[in-house]
Design a protein around this motif. Structure first.
Motif, PDB file in Angstrom:
ATOM      1  N   CYS A 105       0.857  -1.190   0.000  1.00 50.62           N
ATOM      2  CA  CYS A 105       0.000   0.000   0.000  1.00 50.62           C
ATOM      3  C   CYS A 105       0.891   1.237   0.000  1.00 50.62           C
ATOM      4  O   CYS A 105       1.565   1.520   1.004  1.00 50.62           O
TER       5      CYS A 105
ATOM      6  N   HIS B 275      -7.247  -1.354   4.084  1.00 49.84           N
ATOM      7  CA  HIS B 275      -6.873  -0.622   2.870  1.00 49.84           C
ATOM      8  C   HIS B 275      -8.004  -0.595   1.835  1.00 49.84           C
ATOM      9  O   HIS B 275      -7.737  -0.484   0.641  1.00 49.84           O
TER      10      HIS B 275
ATOM     11  N   VAL C 198      -2.837   0.356  -3.973  1.00 51.97           N
ATOM     12  CA  VAL C 198      -2.457  -0.953  -3.433  1.00 51.97           C
ATOM     13  C   VAL C 198      -2.013  -1.810  -4.609  1.00 51.97           C
ATOM     14  O   VAL C 198      -2.819  -2.171  -5.467  1.00 51.97           O
TER      15      VAL C 198
END
Length: 569
Positions: free
Chosen positions: A103, A119, A125
Motif C-alpha cells: 500500500c 486498505h 495498493v
C-alpha cells in the motif's frame, strides 16, 4: 512462497535464526536440499532466492519446468555463498497469508486479507512484484543508501568527538597538575594534604566523565554496527538478490535508519563536551589551594538530514476525505471592495484573507474561521499568505515591493520585512522552511527568512500557488495554466494543464486539490489519478482554496469577492 508438491520431490524446512528482526537461514554444507529430502547426496550449484532452496544442476532443470517457478531468481552459489539474507514473507496479522501487496498510501506491505480491513479505500495498493519493479534503479534505493551514509558519517564524527574529549581530559589533567605543583612549591608542608584532596577530586571527575563518554561511545558503536549491517545487506541484495528481497530489505532498513536518526537527535541534544580547569588561589591560605571545576558545552557535532524531514503519521489515525459538500457562505466584513487572493488557516483556527486591492491593502483575521476579529494594513498589496508552524507567526508576500512580511496573528501586528530575490506571489511553509514561487523558480528559505537554495524549472510560469508535500518530499506549484509536481532537485514528476493561475492545497495524505472553472478536483499524491471532488452551482469562479487544520472544512475564495465554506467527510 508457493510450494508445488509432487510425488517425487519434497521440500524440507530448515532451521532459522532471527537477526535484527529478519529471518535468516542457517547454512550448512552446500548440498541439494530436494535431493537431501529424498535421502540422496548431490552438490548444490544454485540458490533459488524465492524458494530459499539450494539446488543441484538436475533440480535446477526440473525447477524451471514448472510454470509457477519460471520467474524465480536463481543465483550461483559460488558467488553468494551463505550471505544472502531472507525476510519473513508472511503477514503478522494473518500468519497463513503471504505479503503479496504493498500500500503506497500507508507505506506498508500487506496480505490479501488486510486489504478489505485496513486498505479498502486506498487507491494505490499494488502487487509487491509491481511495487518492487525497477527498485534497484529507483530513487528510494539511492535515498536509503544516501541517508545511511549520512547517518554513518554523523556517527563517525560523534565517535571522533568523544575520542577528542577523552584526550582533552588527559591534557587538562597534565596542565592542572603542573599548575598544582607550581603552587605547591610556594607553600608549606601542610598543603600536601590539600593537594591530595584536589588530586583525588580531579581523578574522580575525570573517571566519572570518561565512564560516561565510554558509555556514549558504546551506544554509538552499536548504532554504527546496526546501520552498517543493514547497508551491507542492501548493497549485497542489489547485486545478487531478487527485487522482492531488496524491496523488503529497504523497507526494513528505512525503519533502522529512522530509529538511528532519532537516537542521533537525542545524542546531539544531550551530549556535552566537558573540560576541567584549575582555579588558582592567589592569596594562599591553609584551608585551600584552589579547586577543580568543570564546564560543559553542547556537542559540536550536529546531524543534518539529506532531505526535508517527513512527517510520520500513524496510518490508523488518517481518515481519507471521501466527499466535500457546500455548506454556507462566510459573512465578510463590509468594505468598499474586495480582491481576495490569499487564504490560510492558523493553528488556533483563525482564517486569514489577503485583499490584493489598492487603497485596501489589508490582511483580514477571522476567529474560529467564522467571526471577523481584526485586520492588518500593509504598505502595498498582500497577495499570498502562509502560516508558520509555531509562535503564532505567518508570512505574507508583497509582490509590488518584492518583499516578504512577517506578521503575528495572535497580536495582529507586523514584524520584520525581508527582500525577496524577485517578484514572488505564491508562498507556503513547513516546520523547517518557507517556499516562495517566482517566475519559473522556487526559492527555499529557512523560517527566519535567510536564503537556502532555489529550484529552477524549464517553464516561464509565475507560480501563484505553491505547496510542499511532506509525504513524498515534492513541491507542487501552479501558474499560467500549469500544475507541476517537482522534486527538490528540480526534476519534474508530473504536469497537468489547468485553467486559471492560483488555487492549490494538500490533505494529510499528500493528495492535491485544485480548482478548475467551477469545480474542485483531487489529484493523487503521485499525480496519476484525478477525480472531481466538488461541483456546486454556488461555488462560482473559485480562486484560492485552503483546508483548516483538522481537514474538516475547505474554504474557497470565489470570484475574489466571497468566501464559501465546504464540509469534508
Amino acid at each position: 512462497m508457493y510450494v508445488l508438491q509432487t510425488t517425487d520431490v519434497k521440500y524440507s524446512k530448515k532451521p532459522t535464526l532471527t537477526l535484527l528482526g529478519q529471518t535468516t537461514r542457517m547454512e550448512s554444507s552446500p548440498v541439494c536440499e530436494p535431493c537431501t529430502a529424498q535421502e540422496k547426496s548431490s552438490v548444490a550449484v544454485k540458490l533459488c532466492s524465492d524458494c530459499e532452496e539450494r539446488l543441484c544442476s538436475n533440480c535446477v532443470e526440473d525447477h524451471s519446468k514448472f510454470k509457477a517457478f519460471r520467474s524465480h531468481h536463481l543465483i550461483d552459489l559460488s558467488v553468494v555463498g551463505s550471505k544472502l539474507p531472507s525476510f519473513t514473507k508472511h503477514c503478522d496479522l494473518h500468519e497463513d497469508s503471504l505479503l503479496d501487496f504493498y500500500c503506497s498510501q500507508h507505506s506498508v506491505a500487506c496480505c490479501r486479507s488486510c486489504i478489505p480491513i485496513n486498505h479498502q479505500t486506498c487507491k494505490d495498493v499494488l502487487p509487491i512484484e509491481v511495487a518492487s519493479r525497477n527498485i534497484k534503479d529507483s530513487a528510494v534505493l539511492k535515498d536509503t543508501l544516501g541517508d545511511t551514509d549520512n547517518v554513518l558519517k554523523t556517527l563517525t564524527d560523534l565517535m571522533e568527538n568523544r575520542d577528542k574529549n577523552i584526550k582533552k581530559f588527559k591534557d587538562c589533567e597534565s596542565v592542572i597538575l603542573t599548575q598544582v605543583r607550581k603552587v605547591k612549591e610556594h607553600i608549606m608542608k601542610q598543603v600536601d594534604q590539600l593537594e591530595g584532596k584536589i588530586t583525588n577530586d580531579l581523578s574522580c571527575m575525570k573517571q566519572r566523565h570518561e565512564s560516561k563518554l565510554k558509555e556514549e561511545k558504546t551506544e554509538i558503536t552499536r548504532l554504527i554496527n546496526q546501520v552498517l549491517e543493514g547497508k551491507e545487506q542492501i548493497e549485497f541484495l542489489r547485486e545478487h538478490g531478487s527485487n522482492t528481497q531488496l524491496f523488503l530489505a529497504i523497507r526494513y532498513h528505512e525503519n533502522t535508519v529512522q530509529a538511528a536518526e532519532s537516537n542521533i537527535e537525542k545524542m546531539t541534544s544531550t551530549f556535552t563536551d566537558s573540560e576541567l580547569t584549575f582555579n588558582c588561589v592567589n592569596d594562599l591560605k591553609i584551608e585551600s589551594i584552589g579547586s577543580v571545576t568543570e564546564t560543559s558545552t553542547s556537542c559540536k557535532v550536529q546531524h543534518k538530514p539529506l532531505k526535508l524531514k517527513q512527517a510520520q503519521a500513524n496510518p490508523e489515525s488518517i481518515k481519507p476525505i471521501t466527499s466535500i459538500k457546500w455548506e454556507r457562505q462566510l459573512q465578510l466584513k463590509i468594505v468598499w471592495n474586495y480582491n481576495l487572493t490569499g487564504i490560510a488557516v492558523t493553528n488556533d483556527n483563525k482564517l486569514l484573507l489577503c485583499n490584493f486591492r489598492s487603497k485596501q491593502t489589508h490582511l483580514y483575521i477571522y476567529s474560529n474561521c467564522d467571526e471577523y476579529e481584526t485586520m492588518i494594513s500593509f504598505s502595498s498589496r498582500p497577495y499570498g499568505v502562509a502560516v508558520l508552524p509555531k509562535d503564532d507567526m505567518a508570512v505574507v508576500t508583497l509582490p509590488d515591493e518584492t518583499n516578504l512580511q512577517y506578521v503575528n496573528t495572535k497580536t495582529a501586528t507586523k514584524c520584520n520585512k525581508i527582500e525577496t530575490a524577485e517578484v514572488c506571489y505564491g508562498v507556503c511553509a513547513n516546520k523547517n522552511n518557507i517556499l516562495l514561487g517566482g517566475l519559473g523558480t522556487i526559492y527555499l528559505l529557512n523560517l527566519e527568512g535567510s536564503f537556502l537554495s532555489e529550484v529552477k524549472t524549464q517553464y516561464e510560469a509565475t507560480f501563484c500557488s505553491i505547496s510542499f508535500s511532506e509525504n513524498n518530499q515534492q513541491v507542487i506549484c501552479r501558474g499560467n495554466g500549469l500544475l507541476l509536481g517537482l522534486e527538490l532537485a528540480g526534476d519534474v514528476v508530473y504536469t497537468h494543464k489547468v485553467k486559471g493561475e492560483p488555487g492549490l492545497t494538500l490533505d494529510r495524505e499528500g493528495n492535491v486539490y485544485y480548482n478548475d472553472l467551477n469545480e474542485i478536483y483531487r489529484l493523487s499524491s503521485n499525480g496519476n489519478f484525478k477525480d472531481r471532488i466538488l461541483q456546486n452551482n454556488k461555488v462560482r469562479n473559485p480562486y484560492a482554496i485552503a483546508f483548516n487544520k483538522d481537514f474538516t472544512r475547505l474554504f474557497v475564495i470565489c470570484g475574489c469577492r466571497s468566501v464559501h465554506i465546504c464540509g469534508c467527510s
